[in-house]
Motif scaffolding. Structure first.
Motif, mmCIF file in Angstrom:
data_model
loop_
_atom_site.group_PDB
_atom_site.id
_atom_site.type_symbol
_atom_site.label_atom_id
_atom_site.label_comp_id
_atom_site.label_asym_id
_atom_site.label_seq_id
_atom_site.Cartn_x
_atom_site.Cartn_y
_atom_site.Cartn_z
ATOM 1 N N LEU A 64 54.571 65.395 81.286
ATOM 2 C CA LEU A 64 54.964 64.135 80.659
ATOM 3 C C LEU A 64 54.753 63.018 81.671
ATOM 4 O O LEU A 64 55.317 63.040 82.758
ATOM 5 C CB LEU A 64 56.440 64.190 80.246
ATOM 6 N N ASP A 65 53.915 62.055 81.313
ATOM 7 C CA ASP A 65 53.631 60.900 82.167
ATOM 8 C C ASP A 65 54.228 59.680 81.485
ATOM 9 O O ASP A 65 53.764 59.257 80.423
ATOM 10 C CB ASP A 65 52.116 60.747 82.343
ATOM 11 N N LEU A 66 55.270 59.105 82.085
ATOM 12 C CA LEU A 66 55.974 57.994 81.450
ATOM 13 C C LEU A 66 55.106 56.746 81.315
ATOM 14 O O LEU A 66 55.402 55.877 80.486
ATOM 15 C CB LEU A 66 57.243 57.664 82.250
ATOM 16 N N SER A 67 54.039 56.660 82.107
ATOM 17 C CA SER A 67 53.170 55.488 82.035
ATOM 18 C C SER A 67 52.023 55.657 81.044
ATOM 19 O O SER A 67 51.253 54.725 80.816
ATOM 20 C CB SER A 67 52.592 55.181 83.420
ATOM 21 N N ALA A 68 51.911 56.840 80.442
ATOM 22 C CA ALA A 68 50.784 57.122 79.546
ATOM 23 C C ALA A 68 51.115 56.704 78.127
ATOM 24 O O ALA A 68 52.283 56.679 77.716
ATOM 25 C CB ALA A 68 50.430 58.604 79.592
ATOM 26 N N THR A 69 50.085 56.379 77.370
ATOM 27 C CA THR A 69 50.268 56.007 75.974
ATOM 28 C C THR A 69 50.211 57.223 75.064
ATOM 29 O O THR A 69 50.688 57.186 73.937
ATOM 30 C CB THR A 69 49.178 55.015 75.537
ATOM 31 N N LEU A 70 49.632 58.336 75.561
ATOM 32 C CA LEU A 70 49.523 59.545 74.762
ATOM 33 C C LEU A 70 50.772 60.405 74.902
ATOM 34 O O LEU A 70 51.439 60.394 75.943
ATOM 35 C CB LEU A 70 48.305 60.359 75.184
ATOM 36 N N SER A 71 51.093 61.159 73.858
ATOM 37 C CA SER A 71 52.190 62.113 73.938
ATOM 38 C C SER A 71 51.724 63.336 74.717
ATOM 39 O O SER A 71 50.556 63.480 75.051
ATOM 40 C CB SER A 71 52.648 62.519 72.530
ATOM 41 N N THR A 72 52.653 64.235 74.997
ATOM 42 C CA THR A 72 52.292 65.443 75.729
ATOM 43 C C THR A 72 51.448 66.353 74.843
ATOM 44 O O THR A 72 51.418 66.216 73.623
ATOM 45 C CB THR A 72 53.546 66.203 76.189
#
Length: 262
Positions: free
Chosen positions: A147-155
């Motif tokens: 999980l990357d909190l800065s990403a726009t995509l979900s896991t």
């Protein structure tokens, strides 16, 4: 060198003139897929690469690029001469408590680095740790579920659904929102327990652990030294069903473990 689920892993030699040793993960796909389906598949398998290309740490696998063939997408990483911890329990059983805790400390340092950058592994296990032949070096891999909190995509939900049921934190069983940092700490606790027990699991599944009265499997034999006794207690705290009772932050946990070694 091996097949895992729907991907292949290889050690390889980069093209001339570099010819550096590299590690490849190949994700095959059906070349007849509709364009929209193919793009969705590529977005899913590329999520790990997007996370890893922004993480540079001595104990994290370093992704250096990717390429696509007519029927697969390939991730390229630095080569690391090491085996999965999951394949190395016979060697671990012959190693000292100092070797075991040094492996674990390197994993903790890598996870702490990720957490500071808003990245949470969510699949910490002996499958996602590679160790050098002499146990002196470690690489954390397997960021498919990260999980990357800065990403726009979900896991990557398909990867998350394939996680070992003994690694799913108790709070994730009920659904809803959980603290990903404390989930990583729970999984790291499972790893520490297994290091101390030479590969044995603390329970058959998280569900049984959370719903039965049996709890965590008793350690094999009495602790023969102060260090082992202290480390066993740390692992039990990390495996607490209640997330708020687990040791936090990882930097404090590392200090506690280093104090045991001292």
């Amino acid at each position: 060198i091996r097949q895992q689920d729907d991907l292949f892993e290889y050690f390889a030699l980069d093209e001339p003139p570099c010819q550096m040793e590299v590690f490849l993960r190949e994700f095959p796909f059906d070349p007849t897929l509709h364009v929209s389906q193919l793009q969705g598949y590529l977005r899913a398998v590329a999520q790990e690469t997007k996370v890893l290309m922004k993480l540079r740490h001595p104990h994290i696998a370093c992704v250096i690029g990717h390429f696509q063939t007519g029927a697969s997408w390939v991730q390229v990483s630095d080569w690391f001469e090491g085996e999965r911890l999951e394949d190395s329990w016979a060697q671990i059983a012959e190693s000292s408590i100092w070797d075991k805790i040094n492996i674990f400390l390197k994993v903790i340092n890598a996870l702490e680095f990720c957490h500071e950058r808003g990245v949470f592994h969510r699949n910490v296990s002996a499958e996602s740790v590679r160790i050098a032949p002499d146990l002196s070096d470690v690489r954390l891999v397997g960021f498919d579920c990260a999980l990357d909190l800065s990403a726009t995509l979900s896991t990557n939900s398909s990867a998350s659904n394939r996680r070992d049921p003994r690694l799913i934190p108790p709070e994730d069983l009920a659904g809803g929102t959980s603290n990903p940092r404390l989930s990583d700490i729970f999984q790291a606790g499972v790893l520490l327990y297994r290091l101390l027990e030479n590969g044995a699991w603390p329970f058959a599944s998280t569900f049984e652990f959370a719903t039965s009265s049996e709890g965590i499997r008793a350690y094999a034999g009495e602790a023969t030294d102060r260090e082992t006794e202290a480390l066993r207690a740390v692992a039990i705290r990390m495996l607490d069903i209640c997330p708020e009772n687990r040791p936090d932050l990882l930097s404090k946990l590392a200090q506690e473990l280093q104090a045991v070694l001292a």
